[in-house]
Design a protein around this motif. Structure first.
Motif, PDB file in Angstrom:
ATOM      1  N   GLN A   1       0.835  -1.205   0.000  1.00  0.00           N
ATOM      2  CA  GLN A   1       0.000   0.000   0.000  1.00  0.00           C
ATOM      3  C   GLN A   1       0.869   1.254   0.000  1.00  0.00           C
ATOM      4  OE1 GLN A   1      -2.288   0.557   3.574  1.00  0.00           O
ATOM      5  NE2 GLN A   1      -3.753   1.924   2.587  1.00  0.00           N
ATOM      6  N   ARG A   2       1.913   1.254   0.794  1.00  0.00           N
ATOM      7  CA  ARG A   2       2.790   2.423   0.836  1.00  0.00           C
ATOM      8  C   ARG A   2       3.546   2.598  -0.475  1.00  0.00           C
ATOM      9  NH1 ARG A   2       5.646   0.733   6.260  1.00  0.00           N
ATOM     10  NH2 ARG A   2       7.237   2.247   5.664  1.00  0.00           N
ATOM     11  N   MET A   3       3.957   1.486  -1.107  1.00  0.00           N
ATOM     12  CA  MET A   3       4.615   1.603  -2.400  1.00  0.00           C
ATOM     13  C   MET A   3       3.675   2.177  -3.453  1.00  0.00           C
ATOM     14  SD  MET A   3       7.181  -1.668  -2.862  1.00  0.00           S
ATOM     15  CE  MET A   3       5.978  -2.925  -2.459  1.00  0.00           C
ATOM     16  N   SER A   4       2.398   1.795  -3.357  1.00  0.00           N
ATOM     17  CA  SER A   4       1.418   2.347  -4.293  1.00  0.00           C
ATOM     18  C   SER A   4       1.253   3.851  -4.086  1.00  0.00           C
ATOM     19  CB  SER A   4       0.077   1.634  -4.107  1.00  0.00           C
ATOM     20  OG  SER A   4      -0.908   2.195  -4.945  1.00  0.00           O
ATOM     21  N   LEU A   5       1.217   4.261  -2.823  1.00  0.00           N
ATOM     22  CA  LEU A   5       1.092   5.693  -2.531  1.00  0.00           C
ATOM     23  C   LEU A   5       2.328   6.465  -2.997  1.00  0.00           C
ATOM     24  CD1 LEU A   5      -0.446   5.480   1.059  1.00  0.00           C
ATOM     25  CD2 LEU A   5      -1.614   6.224  -1.024  1.00  0.00           C
TER      26      LEU A   5
ATOM     27  N   ILE B   1       5.480   9.747  -7.084  1.00  0.00           N
ATOM     28  CA  ILE B   1       6.462   9.811  -8.178  1.00  0.00           C
ATOM     29  C   ILE B   1       5.803  10.316  -9.452  1.00  0.00           C
ATOM     30  CG2 ILE B   1       7.927   8.383  -9.666  1.00  0.00           C
ATOM     31  CD1 ILE B   1       8.457   6.599  -7.230  1.00  0.00           C
ATOM     32  N   SER B   2       4.612   9.810  -9.741  1.00  0.00           N
ATOM     33  CA  SER B   2       3.899  10.254 -10.948  1.00  0.00           C
ATOM     34  C   SER B   2       3.576  11.741 -10.873  1.00  0.00           C
ATOM     35  CB  SER B   2       2.609   9.443 -11.120  1.00  0.00           C
ATOM     36  OG  SER B   2       2.898   8.067 -11.290  1.00  0.00           O
TER      37      SER B   2
ATOM     38  N   GLU C   1      -2.330  17.328  -3.722  1.00  0.00           N
ATOM     39  CA  GLU C   1      -2.449  15.873  -3.615  1.00  0.00           C
ATOM     40  C   GLU C   1      -1.229  15.245  -2.953  1.00  0.00           C
ATOM     41  OE1 GLU C   1      -3.308  11.980  -6.451  1.00  0.00           O
ATOM     42  OE2 GLU C   1      -3.178  13.989  -7.328  1.00  0.00           O
ATOM     43  N   VAL C   2      -0.051  15.838  -3.189  1.00  0.00           N
ATOM     44  CA  VAL C   2       1.160  15.288  -2.596  1.00  0.00           C
ATOM     45  C   VAL C   2       1.081  15.305  -1.068  1.00  0.00           C
ATOM     46  CG1 VAL C   2       3.638  15.611  -2.341  1.00  0.00           C
ATOM     47  CG2 VAL C   2       2.576  15.895  -4.575  1.00  0.00           C
TER      48      VAL C   2
END
Length: 458
Positions: free
Chosen positions: A179-183, A188-189, A414-415
């Motif tokens: 989940q944290r990697m997805s966030l 990054i995007s 959003e960041v």
């Protein structure tokens, strides 16, 4: 060492192994439950694995065989005081030559003839203190085997419980890491898009990427821990365990240390812990073994006996054969005086074994007290940590909600929301880990005090 064992010898040993394990008897029947791992569902529950462990755990099966062995030894001890009946038959060729005699009748040359002996002998112990103590000793040994069987069941159940919770911890951590990697991927995007229009920096984007790579490495390590836990579960339960079902901590388990104390736990353990109880009874067993050895070394033995012997001689020095029948009966008193068995005195060795058994009992009891105190303290500290982590997770969730509201009103970006969500994920991971760690400590406390691991909601 360079060539290894002889190939033909290994082949013969493998053939004999296959023959021994393939017979239609109790040994061959073991293959049905223990030769292969049993398949089960994709995500078995803890209770499913408990049942499999009770049926297929090799330590429990070995403890059951030790109980069977104790039964046989007890019966053999009883046989030691029952009548002893034996029969023998002997055929021999007798060649006899008179070398020197002053009896003219005996000096009749040589004789060569066969002799047949048939003998039946009955012995009944009347008083044998050593065998009496041996019966008591084997009865006690069977009690030890019973308690050790219970201890094996408890140990296998606890090991299954602890390993299952460890697997659940790894799964929860892997889920949180992903989940944290997805966030972070969203960060990054987003940073990449800002960099493309000149509002972001490549350095910050690289920092996010490095953090995600670090989390990916941590996930890989945690995956190996999960695999090791699943392998241990497979061994403990004799089944293929590829995954575990989600595990939640029952509310009745949390803060359970408030309902007990170290002193109460030690008292319960001294009454109910089967490993300690088995060691305590082993001291009694060693004492009976010492008494049995003293009786064997010094106590008189009184036996009644009777024998019947039929001897047929086909010839004699005087030409004619004969058949004689002897019936003998009576009592025999044997009194050991000095080194009667030619092996010294076993009682001295048994006295040393008794002291060793007493030392082992004291050591296990002392270790058990220390482990109970340590586990109780761990439960107390984990309760405090869970309270603090729960508050931190609650505040982190509030921060996410606040930041999302600010984003909708245009006051945030959003960041920042993603950053709050990362903090929330970390706080939740810490809380879940500590709750499951408390569950493991609770299970160990139950195991040490001899209590059941069954609880509503688990």
């Amino acid at each position: 060492m360079s060539q290894g064992p002889d190939g033909e010898a290994l082949t013969r040993a493998e053939e004999r192994l296959a023959a021994a394990l393939g017979r239609e008897n109790a040994t061959g029947a073991l293959a049905a439950d223990f030769a292969q791992d049993q398949a089960n569902g994709d995500s078995p529950t803890l209770n499913d694995l408990f049942q499999l462990a009770l049926e297929r755990n090799s330590d429990i099966a070995n403890a059951a065989q030790e109980l069977n062995r104790a039964d046989v030894a007890r019966m053999n001890a009883i046989y030691g005081y029952l009548p002893q009946l034996s029969a023998s038959a002997t055929y021999s060729e007798l060649e006899q030559e008179v070398v020197q005699t002053d009896n003219e009748v005996f000096a009749q040359g040589t004789a060569n003839y066969p002799v047949t002996n048939l003998r039946v002998e009955l012995t009944q112990p009347i008083f044998n203190l050593s065998r009496i103590f041996n019966i008591q000793l084997q009865n006690t040994a069977r009690t030890v085997a019973e308690v050790e069987y219970i201890a094996a069941v408890q140990r296998a159940t606890f090991d299954t419980f602890e390993t299952y919770v460890t697997a659940a911890q790894s799964k929860a951590k892997i889920r949180s890491l992903r989940q944290r990697m997805s966030l972070i991927g969203r960060q990054i995007s987003r940073e990449g898009a800002l960099t493309d229009i000149g509002l972001g920096t490549e350095t910050l984007r690289n920092s996010y990427a490095a953090e995600r790579a670090s989390l990916a490495a941590e996930e890989a390590i945690e995956t190996t821990r999960l695999a090791a836990a699943l392998a241990d579960l497979s061994f403990l339960t004799g089944s293929v365990v590829a995954d575990v079902a989600p595990l939640s901590v029952p509310s009745g388990v949390l803060r359970s240390e408030r309902g007990t104390s170290v002193e109460a736990g030690i008292t319960a353990a001294e009454d109910n812990n089967p490993a300690l109880l088995a060691t305590a009874i082993s001291v009694v067993e060693a004492e009976l073994s010492r008494k049995q050895a003293i009786a064997a070394d010094f106590a008189p033995v009184l036996d009644a006996f009777a024998s019947y012997e039929d001897e047929t001689r086909e010839g004699s020095r005087f030409g004619g054969g004969s058949q004689t029948v002897d019936t003998t009966y009576g009592v025999r008193l044997t009194i050991p005086i000095f080194n009667a068995r030619g092996q010294g005195y076993q009682a001295a060795l048994e006295s040393v074994d008794l002291r060793s058994a007493a030392l082992e009992y004291f050591a296990i009891r002392r270790q058990l007290r220390a482990e109970i105190a340590s586990t109780y303290a761990r439960m107390s500290e984990l309760s405090t940590a869970i309270g603090q982590s729960s508050a931190a997770a609650s505040r982190a969730s509030s921060n996410v909600t606040i930041e999302q509201d600010r984003l909708e009103s245009g006051e945030s970006v959003e960041v920042a929301v993603v950053s709050r969500q990362l903090a929330q994920s970390t706080a939740r991971e810490t809380l879940e880990f500590q709750r499951l760690e408390y569950l493991k400590a609770w299970g160990r406390y139950q195991f040490l005090t001899g209590a059941s691991l069954n609880v509503d909601g688990l």
